[in-house]
Write a protein that holds these residues in place. Structure first.
Motif, PDB file in Angstrom:
ATOM      1  N   GLY A 164       7.167  18.077 -15.336  1.00 42.40           N
ATOM      2  CA  GLY A 164       7.931  17.752 -16.530  1.00 42.40           C
ATOM      3  C   GLY A 164       9.292  17.139 -16.257  1.00 42.40           C
ATOM      4  N   ILE A 165       9.399  16.340 -15.212  1.00 43.75           N
ATOM      5  CA  ILE A 165      10.657  15.648 -14.886  1.00 43.75           C
ATOM      6  C   ILE A 165      10.591  14.253 -15.515  1.00 43.75           C
ATOM      7  N   GLY A 166      11.583  13.922 -16.294  1.00 45.80           N
ATOM      8  CA  GLY A 166      11.516  12.711 -17.101  1.00 45.80           C
ATOM      9  C   GLY A 166      11.372  11.423 -16.311  1.00 45.80           C
ATOM     10  N   ASP A 167      12.175  11.264 -15.268  1.00 43.78           N
ATOM     11  CA  ASP A 167      12.186  10.005 -14.530  1.00 43.78           C
ATOM     12  C   ASP A 167      11.652  10.221 -13.115  1.00 43.78           C
ATOM     13  N   TYR A 168      10.584   9.531 -12.777  1.00 40.29           N
ATOM     14  CA  TYR A 168       9.974   9.706 -11.450  1.00 40.29           C
ATOM     15  C   TYR A 168      10.912   9.275 -10.320  1.00 40.29           C
ATOM     16  N   ARG A 169      11.902   8.414 -10.652  1.00 43.89           N
ATOM     17  CA  ARG A 169      12.798   7.890  -9.611  1.00 43.89           C
ATOM     18  C   ARG A 169      13.618   8.996  -8.936  1.00 43.89           C
ATOM     19  N   LYS A 170      13.809  10.105  -9.668  1.00 42.33           N
ATOM     20  CA  LYS A 170      14.554  11.225  -9.086  1.00 42.33           C
ATOM     21  C   LYS A 170      13.822  11.819  -7.882  1.00 42.33           C
ATOM     22  N   LEU A 171      12.518  11.553  -7.783  1.00 40.12           N
ATOM     23  CA  LEU A 171      11.715  12.167  -6.723  1.00 40.12           C
ATOM     24  C   LEU A 171      11.337  11.192  -5.613  1.00 40.12           C
ATOM     25  N   VAL A 172      11.620   9.907  -5.805  1.00 43.22           N
ATOM     26  CA  VAL A 172      11.144   8.898  -4.852  1.00 43.22           C
ATOM     27  C   VAL A 172      11.742   9.099  -3.459  1.00 43.22           C
ATOM     28  N   THR A 173      13.045   9.366  -3.401  1.00 41.15           N
ATOM     29  CA  THR A 173      13.683   9.534  -2.084  1.00 41.15           C
ATOM     30  C   THR A 173      13.079  10.723  -1.333  1.00 41.15           C
ATOM     31  N   ALA A 174      12.877  11.827  -2.058  1.00 41.05           N
ATOM     32  CA  ALA A 174      12.309  13.015  -1.405  1.00 41.05           C
ATOM     33  C   ALA A 174      10.882  12.751  -0.926  1.00 41.05           C
ATOM     34  N   VAL A 175      10.084  12.097  -1.760  1.00 43.57           N
ATOM     35  CA  VAL A 175       8.693  11.805  -1.376  1.00 43.57           C
ATOM     36  C   VAL A 175       8.646  10.857  -0.182  1.00 43.57           C
ATOM     37  N   THR A 176       9.500   9.833  -0.209  1.00 39.92           N
ATOM     38  CA  THR A 176       9.526   8.869   0.898  1.00 39.92           C
ATOM     39  C   THR A 176       9.968   9.542   2.192  1.00 39.92           C
ATOM     40  N   THR A 177      11.005  10.365   2.108  1.00 40.36           N
ATOM     41  CA  THR A 177      11.506  11.059   3.307  1.00 40.36           C
ATOM     42  C   THR A 177      10.426  11.966   3.898  1.00 40.36           C
ATOM     43  N   LYS A 235       0.831  -1.213   0.000  1.00 39.56           N
ATOM     44  CA  LYS A 235       0.000   0.000   0.000  1.00 39.56           C
ATOM     45  C   LYS A 235       0.868   1.267   0.000  1.00 39.56           C
ATOM     46  N   ILE A 236       1.873   1.295   0.842  1.00 33.77           N
ATOM     47  CA  ILE A 236       2.755   2.471   0.895  1.00 33.77           C
ATOM     48  C   ILE A 236       3.521   2.619  -0.415  1.00 33.77           C
ATOM     49  N   SER A 237       3.999   1.491  -0.960  1.00 36.10           N
ATOM     50  CA  SER A 237       4.776   1.550  -2.202  1.00 36.10           C
ATOM     51  C   SER A 237       3.939   2.125  -3.344  1.00 36.10           C
ATOM     52  N   ILE A 238       2.687   1.678  -3.454  1.00 36.04           N
ATOM     53  CA  ILE A 238       1.818   2.175  -4.526  1.00 36.04           C
ATOM     54  C   ILE A 238       1.563   3.677  -4.340  1.00 36.04           C
ATOM     55  N   CYS A 239       1.337   4.104  -3.100  1.00 33.14           N
ATOM     56  CA  CYS A 239       1.080   5.528  -2.847  1.00 33.14           C
ATOM     57  C   CYS A 239       2.293   6.388  -3.204  1.00 33.14           C
ATOM     58  N   ILE A 240       3.485   5.954  -2.793  1.00 29.04           N
ATOM     59  CA  ILE A 240       4.691   6.739  -3.076  1.00 29.04           C
ATOM     60  C   ILE A 240       5.003   6.709  -4.569  1.00 29.04           C
ATOM     61  N   TYR A 241       4.818   5.550  -5.192  1.00 26.78           N
ATOM     62  CA  TYR A 241       5.011   5.465  -6.653  1.00 26.78           C
ATOM     63  C   TYR A 241       4.090   6.454  -7.361  1.00 26.78           C
ATOM     64  N   ALA A 242       2.804   6.459  -6.963  1.00 31.32           N
ATOM     65  CA  ALA A 242       1.830   7.352  -7.616  1.00 31.32           C
ATOM     66  C   ALA A 242       2.178   8.814  -7.372  1.00 31.32           C
ATOM     67  N   ALA A 243       2.567   9.148  -6.150  1.00 27.11           N
ATOM     68  CA  ALA A 243       2.903  10.545  -5.832  1.00 27.11           C
ATOM     69  C   ALA A 243       4.126  11.015  -6.609  1.00 27.11           C
ATOM     70  N   ALA A 244       5.180  10.179  -6.639  1.00 27.84           N
ATOM     71  CA  ALA A 244       6.412  10.556  -7.347  1.00 27.84           C
ATOM     72  C   ALA A 244       6.163  10.670  -8.853  1.00 27.84           C
ATOM     73  N   LYS A 245       5.391   9.735  -9.373  1.00 33.05           N
ATOM     74  CA  LYS A 245       5.125   9.750 -10.811  1.00 33.05           C
ATOM     75  C   LYS A 245       4.249  10.958 -11.186  1.00 33.05           C
ATOM     76  N   ALA A 246       3.255  11.246 -10.349  1.00 35.41           N
ATOM     77  CA  ALA A 246       2.397  12.405 -10.615  1.00 35.41           C
ATOM     78  C   ALA A 246       3.214  13.700 -10.537  1.00 35.41           C
ATOM     79  N   LEU A 247       4.095  13.785  -9.553  1.00 34.05           N
ATOM     80  CA  LEU A 247       4.966  14.967  -9.443  1.00 34.05           C
ATOM     81  C   LEU A 247       5.821  15.139 -10.696  1.00 34.05           C
ATOM     82  N   SER A 248       6.387  14.028 -11.181  1.00 33.78           N
ATOM     83  CA  SER A 248       7.256  14.106 -12.372  1.00 33.78           C
ATOM     84  C   SER A 248       6.459  14.554 -13.586  1.00 33.78           C
ATOM     85  N   GLN A 249       5.192  14.141 -13.681  1.00 35.18           N
ATOM     86  CA  GLN A 249       4.376  14.536 -14.834  1.00 35.18           C
ATOM     87  C   GLN A 249       3.909  15.987 -14.720  1.00 35.18           C
ATOM     88  N   VAL A 250       3.601  16.417 -13.519  1.00 39.47           N
ATOM     89  CA  VAL A 250       3.164  17.811 -13.334  1.00 39.47           C
ATOM     90  C   VAL A 250       4.290  18.781 -13.651  1.00 39.47           C
TER      91      VAL A 250
END
Length: 359
Positions: free
Chosen positions: A292-305, A275-290
């Motif tokens: 215009g950041i190509g790879d959502y992985r760049k945001l995963v650490t910040a979102v998780t922290t 459940k947490i993984s899906i939420c963080i994946y969705a948040a990071a991916k949505a942030l990258s799309q909003v």
């Protein structure tokens, strides 16, 4: 968009893991006491309608995530603003589930360990899974989620000789109102939370199976919830079930001649981790799309922290956590789970008719 595909069975197992998530720790249906099984059934029917609506939105916009759908239907600026609100909602949900499991582990398994340490270790595992991508998360669900129903079944059968099968009687002793209130809570938690899967559905390889997958996962989860409820109430009785903070764990402690407590704990961690993984994946991916950041992985650490920090800050104590889940969360979630998706499906149907020339 991330060019990976997941199979029908992988999406089904992700759904089951997500729905199971923290529900057995904080089930709003329990507020109906011995009538909680009625709340599970009524809430399950309402939840099935919500999940059907989310699947319909995805099928009407098969290549787009929630962010793309919002921008298409509401326009660039309003759609982006609503997408940012959803990003907050996904991060908030991840932080609440982090706290649920931090409280659980720090209370029943490692009482000498500070809760923040428990959450940080859990977050490191989640970080690895989300950074590995949706395909790896799906494969992990194939590996671990089948343990959830198997463990629930084994635990229930192990306690078959210690039950009072009349413990859930009499029916509707306090009237229908508590049941309906608990059913509303059960609709929003966990079924309404599957709105987050609008960030995952575009990766399904056979989209024609989407409604079947979601419907089957709802049915399996309702059956699993009823099994766990009847196991707990017939073993603990309604008073102890209502007062116990973590009733599935307490029930497992009563199995004669066997210690299955670690299995129950692992079971809960599987659902919570997904459940947490899906939420963080969705948040990071949505942030990258909003933004215009190509790879959502760049945001995963910040979102998780941020989710971890928020999880520590969000409640003063365990009582506040239970009160928030039962009294505040259902109403807080309605705009995200019902109002905006309902508008989206109306606008998507209208756009579909215009495109086909039938409007």
């Amino acid at each position: 968009m991330e060019n990976t595909k997941i199979s029908s069975i992988q999406l089904f197992l992700l759904n089951i893991g997500f729905l199971y998530g923290s529900t057995v720790i904080l089930s709003p249906a329990i507020s109906a006491r011995n009538d909680a099984w009625l709340a599970v059934i009524l809430g399950g029917l309402g939840g099935a309608l919500l999940v059907w609506m989310y699947a319909s939105i995805a099928l009407l916009n098969p290549t787009k995530t929630l962010v793309g759908i919002l921008k298409d239907r509401f326009g660039k600026y309003i759609g982006t603003l609503i997408a940012i609100l959803y990003i907050w909602y996904f991060i908030h949900l991840a932080s609440l589930v982090f706290r649920n499991f931090g409280e659980f582990i720090a209370t029943v398994t490692f009482p000498e360990t500070p809760m923040v340490v428990v959450i940080a270790i859990f977050a490191a595992l989640v970080l690895y899974g989300v950074n590995s991508g949706i395909e790896v998360m799906s494969r992990l669900s194939e590996l671990f989620v089948p343990f959830i129903p198997v463990t629930a079944l084994i635990t229930s059968l192990s306690l078959i000789t210690t039950r009072d099968i009349t413990a859930f009687l009499p029916l509707l002793e306090d009237g229908l109102a508590p049941v309906l209130n608990a059913a509303l809570g059960f609709v929003t938690f966990p079924f309404g939370e599957t709105i987050v899967f609008l960030m995952v559905f575009p990766h399904l390889n056979k989209k024609e199976n989407l409604k079947k997958i979601t419907a089957f996962s709802v049915i399996v989860f309702i059956v699993l919830s009823l099994l766990i409820f009847f196991r707990c109430i017939t073993v603990l009785g309604q008073d102890l079930l209502y007062r116990a903070a973590f009733s599935p764990h307490l029930t497992a402690l009563l199995i004669p001649g066997a210690n299955v407590e670690p299995l129950i704990d692992i079971n809960l961690l599987i659902g919570g981790g997904i459940k947490i993984s899906i939420c963080i994946y969705a948040a990071a991916k949505a942030l990258s799309q909003v933004f215009g950041i190509g790879d959502y992985r760049k945001l995963v650490t910040a979102v998780t922290t941020f989710s971890v920090v928020l999880s520590v800050w969000v409640y003063e104590n365990q009582l506040e956590m239970f009160e928030w889940a039962q009294k505040v969360w259902p109403y807080y979630s309605i705009p995200f789970q019902v109002v905006i998706p309902f508008i989206l499906i109306i606008l998507s149907l209208k756009k579909g008719k215009i495109m086909t020339g039938n409007y």
